[in-house]
Design a protein around this motif. Structure first.
Motif, mmCIF file in Angstrom:
data_model
loop_
_atom_site.group_PDB
_atom_site.id
_atom_site.type_symbol
_atom_site.label_atom_id
_atom_site.label_comp_id
_atom_site.label_asym_id
_atom_site.label_seq_id
_atom_site.Cartn_x
_atom_site.Cartn_y
_atom_site.Cartn_z
ATOM 1 N N ILE A 14 0.852 -1.140 0.015
ATOM 2 C CA ILE A 14 0.034 0.027 0.068
ATOM 3 C C ILE A 14 0.912 1.313 0.050
ATOM 4 N N LEU A 15 1.845 1.002 0.501
ATOM 5 C CA LEU A 15 2.815 2.413 1.005
ATOM 6 C C LEU A 15 3.969 2.326 -0.061
ATOM 7 N N ASP A 16 4.542 3.334 -0.499
ATOM 8 C CA ASP A 16 5.666 3.538 -1.282
ATOM 9 C C ASP A 16 6.954 4.113 -0.343
ATOM 10 N N TRP A 17 7.222 3.019 0.308
ATOM 11 C CA TRP A 17 8.211 3.367 1.520
ATOM 12 C C TRP A 17 9.798 3.744 0.553
ATOM 13 N N HIS A 18 9.992 3.223 -0.407
ATOM 14 C CA HIS A 18 11.269 3.442 -1.332
ATOM 15 C C HIS A 18 11.286 4.909 -1.622
ATOM 16 N N GLY A 19 10.222 5.405 -2.325
ATOM 17 C CA GLY A 19 10.104 6.444 -2.599
ATOM 18 C C GLY A 19 10.204 7.708 -1.446
ATOM 19 N N GLY A 20 9.408 7.419 -0.186
ATOM 20 C CA GLY A 20 9.531 8.170 0.795
ATOM 21 C C GLY A 20 10.934 8.311 1.479
ATOM 22 N N PRO A 203 14.646 1.908 -8.352
ATOM 23 C CA PRO A 203 15.080 1.453 -9.854
ATOM 24 C C PRO A 203 15.686 0.152 -9.610
ATOM 25 N N SER A 204 15.966 -0.658 -8.487
ATOM 26 C CA SER A 204 16.613 -1.984 -8.706
ATOM 27 C C SER A 204 15.802 -3.001 -8.916
ATOM 28 N N GLY A 205 14.306 -2.834 -8.608
ATOM 29 C CA GLY A 205 13.475 -3.561 -8.766
ATOM 30 C C GLY A 205 13.279 -4.552 -7.409
ATOM 31 N N PRO A 206 12.154 -5.026 -7.237
ATOM 32 C CA PRO A 206 12.135 -6.074 -6.109
ATOM 33 C C PRO A 206 12.715 -7.457 -6.151
#
Lengths: 231, 231
Positions: A14-20, A203-206
């Motif tokens: 639900i949350l974009d932790w990487h972006g934040g 950018p590295s992907g999951p």
């Protein structure tokens, strides 16, 4: 048996932790003239934090505590010691102010018309309350592992959530972008939905992007999930 | 300290249990040709159920279980044995389908714009989810004593709720129509609001209607509470 409730992983689903968090690191680094691969720093922070929380039984700490401790560890590991106590506090507090993936809030409202929709999360109750107010989520319940006392992927976490919902596990669908969580839910009788989040780790992907084909549904995003479930 | 969250008793403060349960008894009685003072039967049912739940520590049962057991006891006490297993099931299930007091839902939406608004309740999580969907409540969190494992009026129930909200008790207002709950919350550092519910126990009136003057606020209803709190 018919599905009556959806339990949703919240951190990455639900949350974009990487972006934040990567933006918070980059901003703090810029203030102190530091150079680093903030995407990598963020992902290492996440990996170590998850490792400190998954599977815990009645820990004396919660996920916010782990985020605080591991932040110092990661800063030391990358020799970013110029980040001040105030910088660290700002980065840490960002967890409670993360943005949602934009496809979620409207789809959640659709899903709630037909199902009980609950957060089932490693994150703290307070974190989910804060991000929900910020992003306009509406939950039928927040069931945090903090409340259960036993953390995913331990069986008791899924079974206690089912007990509190007064449902058989087969009446519940676990929704997540991670096989490890969904596989554990399935082992405890839940149905499972894999929601793809290719940008979760930046950018590295999951690390584990390919859904286990055993999941009951595999969807591109939450609007597709709502449509597939007739909501 | 400024108030950041309101924790709301739910059983009598939000839900009209007397109206719902007394009507369910009366309908079942009519089906079986039984005469009784259904208001009295309902209130005895509630008194005994509360007694079985308040202050419990890690019980092997929840409030729905108590409602089921005590229902049989009360039916035996009033010699209403003609009520069938199906009648009893219908009455018992009424707890999950109670109506709200009509002043609550719109005022809750006002309060949520300014505060975290959580249910802090002896009732089961599932019951609160069900009545909330029926009556269009929106909670920031449901914190049931079932989840805490320790029931009001034990100190640990209020202190655990504060811990999960990550607030000092002095930043939380307990909202209820009962002195016993509010007094216990105050003893654990909470602020308190007494909301009057003169009809909570039906025609006979509540057993303890006069608010303790020590409460921080005493209001006639939820719209008044929202206005007094500037929401």
């Amino acid at each position: 048996m018919a599905i009556k409730a959806l339990t949703l992983d919240t951190g990455g689903t639900i949350l974009d932790w990487h972006g934040g968090i990567s933006r918070a690191f980059a901003a703090a680094g810029a203030r102190r003239g530091l150079q680093a691969d903030w995407h990598e720093v963020t992902n290492e922070y996440r990996r170590r934090s998850l490792k400190g929380m998954v599977g815990q039984v009645h820990p004396a700490f919660n996920f916010d505590d782990v985020h605080r401790r591991v932040l110092d560890e990661v800063i030391a590991h990358y020799r970013l010691d110029a980040l001040t106590a105030e910088d660290r506090d700002v980065i840490w507090r960002t967890w409670h102010a993360l943005d949602a993936w934009p496809d979620f809030p409207a789809a959640q409202a659709r899903l709630r018309r037909k199902y009980i929709v609950a957060s089932l999360t490693l994150l703290t109750t307070s974190l989910v309350i804060d991000v929900s107010k910020k992003n306009d989520f509406g939950w039928d319940a927040i069931i945090s592992c903090e409340m259960i006392g036993i953390y995913k992927t331990r069986p008791e976490s899924y079974l206690t959530a089912a007990k509190w919902l007064q449902l058989d596990p087969s009446e519940i669908m676990m929704v997540a972008c991670h096989n490890f969580d969904l596989n554990a839910a399935r082992e405890n009788g839940y149905k499972s939905v894999f929601v793809k989040r290719p940008a979760e780790w930046g950018p590295s992907g999951p690390p584990d992007p390919a859904p286990n084909p055993a999941h009951d549904l595999i969807v591109e995003d939450f609007p597709e999930l709502a449509t597939r479930l007739g909501a």
